[in-house]
Design an enzyme around this catalytic site. Structure first.
Site, PDB file in Angstrom:
ATOM      1  N   HIS A  41      53.640  81.891  21.792  1.00  0.00           N
ATOM      2  CA  HIS A  41      53.011  81.984  23.104  1.00  0.00           C
ATOM      3  C   HIS A  41      53.196  83.408  23.636  1.00  0.00           C
ATOM      4  O   HIS A  41      54.289  83.977  23.521  1.00  0.00           O
ATOM      5  CB  HIS A  41      53.690  81.031  24.091  1.00  0.00           C
ATOM      6  CG  HIS A  41      53.305  79.585  23.929  1.00  0.00           C
ATOM      7  ND1 HIS A  41      52.465  79.120  22.954  1.00  0.00           N
ATOM      8  CD2 HIS A  41      53.659  78.492  24.659  1.00  0.00           C
ATOM      9  CE1 HIS A  41      52.316  77.796  23.087  1.00  0.00           C
ATOM     10  NE2 HIS A  41      53.029  77.396  24.107  1.00  0.00           N
ATOM     11  N   LYS A  76      54.143  73.615  36.050  1.00  0.00           N
ATOM     12  CA  LYS A  76      55.493  73.689  35.477  1.00  0.00           C
ATOM     13  C   LYS A  76      56.103  75.075  35.679  1.00  0.00           C
ATOM     14  O   LYS A  76      57.316  75.230  35.758  1.00  0.00           O
ATOM     15  CB  LYS A  76      55.458  73.346  33.981  1.00  0.00           C
ATOM     16  CG  LYS A  76      55.257  71.859  33.704  1.00  0.00           C
ATOM     17  CD  LYS A  76      55.069  71.598  32.215  1.00  0.00           C
ATOM     18  CE  LYS A  76      54.779  70.126  31.954  1.00  0.00           C
ATOM     19  NZ  LYS A  76      54.411  69.871  30.545  1.00  0.00           N
ATOM     20  N   CYS A 114      57.753  75.280  27.178  1.00  0.00           N
ATOM     21  CA  CYS A 114      57.869  76.465  26.319  1.00  0.00           C
ATOM     22  C   CYS A 114      57.518  77.777  27.024  1.00  0.00           C
ATOM     23  O   CYS A 114      58.231  78.774  26.860  1.00  0.00           O
ATOM     24  CB  CYS A 114      57.016  76.290  25.073  1.00  0.00           C
ATOM     25  SG  CYS A 114      55.427  75.523  25.384  1.00  0.00           S
ATOM     26  N   ARG A 131      62.604  65.932  32.842  1.00  0.00           N
ATOM     27  CA  ARG A 131      62.958  67.292  33.280  1.00  0.00           C
ATOM     28  C   ARG A 131      63.192  67.451  34.774  1.00  0.00           C
ATOM     29  O   ARG A 131      64.121  68.120  35.201  1.00  0.00           O
ATOM     30  CB  ARG A 131      61.847  68.268  32.889  1.00  0.00           C
ATOM     31  CG  ARG A 131      62.033  68.847  31.530  1.00  0.00           C
ATOM     32  CD  ARG A 131      60.982  69.909  31.285  1.00  0.00           C
ATOM     33  NE  ARG A 131      60.703  69.989  29.872  1.00  0.00           N
ATOM     34  CZ  ARG A 131      59.499  70.223  29.360  1.00  0.00           C
ATOM     35  NH1 ARG A 131      58.455  70.407  30.154  1.00  0.00           N
ATOM     36  NH2 ARG A 131      59.332  70.276  28.067  1.00  0.00           N
ATOM     37  N   VAL A 177      58.830  69.821  16.049  1.00  0.00           N
ATOM     38  CA  VAL A 177      60.000  70.412  16.705  1.00  0.00           C
ATOM     39  C   VAL A 177      61.262  69.932  15.999  1.00  0.00           C
ATOM     40  O   VAL A 177      62.211  70.691  15.778  1.00  0.00           O
ATOM     41  CB  VAL A 177      60.037  70.052  18.215  1.00  0.00           C
ATOM     42  CG1 VAL A 177      61.309  70.579  18.859  1.00  0.00           C
ATOM     43  CG2 VAL A 177      58.822  70.622  18.924  1.00  0.00           C
ATOM     44  N   SER A 218      50.434  75.571  18.217  1.00  0.00           N
ATOM     45  CA  SER A 218      51.621  74.727  17.992  1.00  0.00           C
ATOM     46  C   SER A 218      52.040  73.965  19.247  1.00  0.00           C
ATOM     47  O   SER A 218      52.581  72.870  19.146  1.00  0.00           O
ATOM     48  CB  SER A 218      52.795  75.576  17.496  1.00  0.00           C
ATOM     49  OG  SER A 218      53.121  76.562  18.461  1.00  0.00           O
ATOM     50  N   THR A 227      60.926  56.451  13.993  1.00  0.00           N
ATOM     51  CA  THR A 227      60.019  55.507  14.644  1.00  0.00           C
ATOM     52  C   THR A 227      59.049  54.900  13.626  1.00  0.00           C
ATOM     53  O   THR A 227      58.282  54.003  13.953  1.00  0.00           O
ATOM     54  CB  THR A 227      59.183  56.205  15.747  1.00  0.00           C
ATOM     55  OG1 THR A 227      58.544  57.338  15.165  1.00  0.00           O
ATOM     56  CG2 THR A 227      60.042  56.646  16.905  1.00  0.00           C
ATOM     57  N   SER A 228      59.061  55.373  12.373  1.00  0.00           N
ATOM     58  CA  SER A 228      58.012  54.943  11.438  1.00  0.00           C
ATOM     59  C   SER A 228      58.502  54.593  10.032  1.00  0.00           C
ATOM     60  O   SER A 228      57.742  54.059   9.241  1.00  0.00           O
ATOM     61  CB  SER A 228      56.967  56.057  11.317  1.00  0.00           C
ATOM     62  OG  SER A 228      57.594  57.244  10.891  1.00  0.00           O
ATOM     63  N   ARG A 271      44.791  78.390  26.096  1.00  0.00           N
ATOM     64  CA  ARG A 271      45.066  78.186  24.659  1.00  0.00           C
ATOM     65  C   ARG A 271      44.276  79.218  23.873  1.00  0.00           C
ATOM     66  O   ARG A 271      43.072  79.407  24.108  1.00  0.00           O
ATOM     67  CB  ARG A 271      44.619  76.775  24.254  1.00  0.00           C
ATOM     68  CG  ARG A 271      44.976  76.418  22.826  1.00  0.00           C
ATOM     69  CD  ARG A 271      46.412  76.001  22.656  1.00  0.00           C
ATOM     70  NE  ARG A 271      46.750  74.803  23.392  1.00  0.00           N
ATOM     71  CZ  ARG A 271      47.999  74.484  23.761  1.00  0.00           C
ATOM     72  NH1 ARG A 271      49.015  75.279  23.482  1.00  0.00           N
ATOM     73  NH2 ARG A 271      48.232  73.371  24.421  1.00  0.00           N
ATOM     74  N   GLN A 310      48.450  80.806  24.857  1.00  0.00           N
ATOM     75  CA  GLN A 310      49.342  79.837  24.215  1.00  0.00           C
ATOM     76  C   GLN A 310      48.831  79.397  22.848  1.00  0.00           C
ATOM     77  O   GLN A 310      47.650  79.122  22.651  1.00  0.00           O
ATOM     78  CB  GLN A 310      49.547  78.626  25.142  1.00  0.00           C
ATOM     79  CG  GLN A 310      50.280  79.038  26.409  1.00  0.00           C
ATOM     80  CD  GLN A 310      50.637  77.895  27.334  1.00  0.00           C
ATOM     81  OE1 GLN A 310      50.471  78.041  28.546  1.00  0.00           O
ATOM     82  NE2 GLN A 310      51.135  76.787  26.819  1.00  0.00           N
TER      83      GLN A 310
END
Ligand code: HSE
Length: 357
Positions: free
Chosen positions: A263, A233, A125, A92, A2, A155, A27-28, A256, A152
């Site tokens: 999607h 959701k 999404c 959220r 993303v 990704s 983070t890496s 999926r 969906q």
């Protein structure tokens, strides 16, 4: 992933226009080279450093819920008053966070900014894509209840899953070429494919099951009532984004399928009254500049209402629109949208622009 799409979109829209200074966190790869966005690019900074993060006016994160859960509370406890914008589900549903989808809830976002709300989160999404398609109907107050049956893309499960889907396709395509010959017995080809699914070497570490040439009717964790969290959701986030005073019932099944990054959703809507089709189409089409009403013909549907066509695009087509034989208040439609654009990066990018204005 993303984050990469977000950066691509920001470059396309020339968002790095010098009106703000960007610091890139990792983070890496602390100390590594940051992305070239046309500004000077100092080394990457530790994304777990509360001191460095708290020097920012705005933090935009595409790291996911675990990172938000770990860092956001510490940052707030340190007294940081900046804007936190992310796309994870962690914040959220909190009362002091707004789910952002500005073509749908810009007034709510503006009020939140006025009222001192500091946390802005991109929605799930399927919810964001459904609302980009159908917000015109909700805005008119016509929707009594809705069901959404989703298709969906890989990704939504992550980059590793997209790769695994293609590896699965390769495995299926690698059966004996003689079986694919037009004159070969089709049932022999079918048996060979079924056998590939059963091989120990069939790649399914990430999905846990075959997806190529198949589907998986389960997304996210189980809820106590038999729903999956993805299905929950639908009602929770849609009603929060719309700011409904009375909850609009929404439920369905989330599935999926072997699409890469779009999607799709088949939707049934119970209208509060028998609204004529021309008014329905006009309300949908005029809601925002990205939605497209596709004529309910085979030619238009096949040409325009497919993940293969919508991949990588911001348009949100809605087609197969018709009243159902169940009665004049029952409307059905089918919609497709890019999971990484309006489904993830675009609401976040636009929220950043709103905050910077
Ligand atoms: N949960 C979604 C999916 C993606 O698995 O497709 C994130 O909104």
């Amino acid at each position: 992933m993303v984050g990469s799409v977000l950066l691509e979109r920001m470059m396309e829209e020339k968002d790095f226009d010098g009106s703000f200074e960007a610091t890139f966190f990792t983070t890496s790869n602390v100390g590594g080279q940051g992305p070239n966005v046309g500004q000077s690019s100092p080394p990457l900074v530790d994304a777990f450093s509360i001191a460095d993060l708290s020097a920012m006016d705005v933090v935009v994160s595409c790291q996911g819920g675990d990172y938000t859960n770990e860092v956001h509370p510490k940052l707030r406890q340190s007294g940081w008053k900046g804007y936190w914008i992310d796309a994870a589900s962690a914040l959220r549903m909190k009362d002091d966070a707004i789910i952002v989808l500005d073509p749908v809830n810009r007034a709510m976002i503006d009020k939140g900014l006025q009222d001192g709300i500091r946390d802005y989160v991109g929605g799930n999404c399927t919810v964001s894509l459904m609302l980009m398609a159908l917000a015109g109907l909700f805005e008119k107050g016509w929707v009594e209840w809705m069901t959404s049956m989703t298709y969906q893309a890989a990704s939504g499960a992550g980059a590793k899953n997209m790769r695994e889907l293609v590896l699965q396709m390769e495995k299926l395509g690698a059966v004996d070429p003689a079986l694919k010959n037009d004159r070969a017995n089709i049932l022999d080809l079918d048996r060979a494919i079924t056998k590939v699914y059963q091989e120990d070497s069939f790649p399914k570490e990430n999905f846990g099951a075959p997806l190529a040439g198949a589907l998986i009717p389960w997304i996210d964790k189980a809820m106590e009532n038999g729903q999956t969290k993805e299905e929950w959701k639908g009602i929770a986030e849609t009603n929060k984004i719309l700011g409904t005073s009375q909850t609009i019932p929404i439920d369905g099944q989330c599935v999926r399928i072997g699409a890469m990054r779009c999607h799709s959703q088949a939707i049934t809507i119970k209208l509060k009254q028998d609204v004529p089709m021309d008014q329905i189409e006009a309300a949908i089409a005029s809601h925002n500049q990205w939605v497209r009403v596709i004529p309910n013909t085979k030619e238009s549907t096949v040409a325009e209402l497919s993940p293969a066509v919508v991949n990588g695009k911001l348009i949100v087509p809605v087609g197969r629109l018709r009243k159902m034989t169940l009665g004049p208040e029952y409307l059905t439609c089918f919609t497709v949208g890019d999971q990484l654009l309006w489904g993830a990066a675009e609401p976040v990018r636009r929220m950043l622009k709103i905050v910077l204005c």
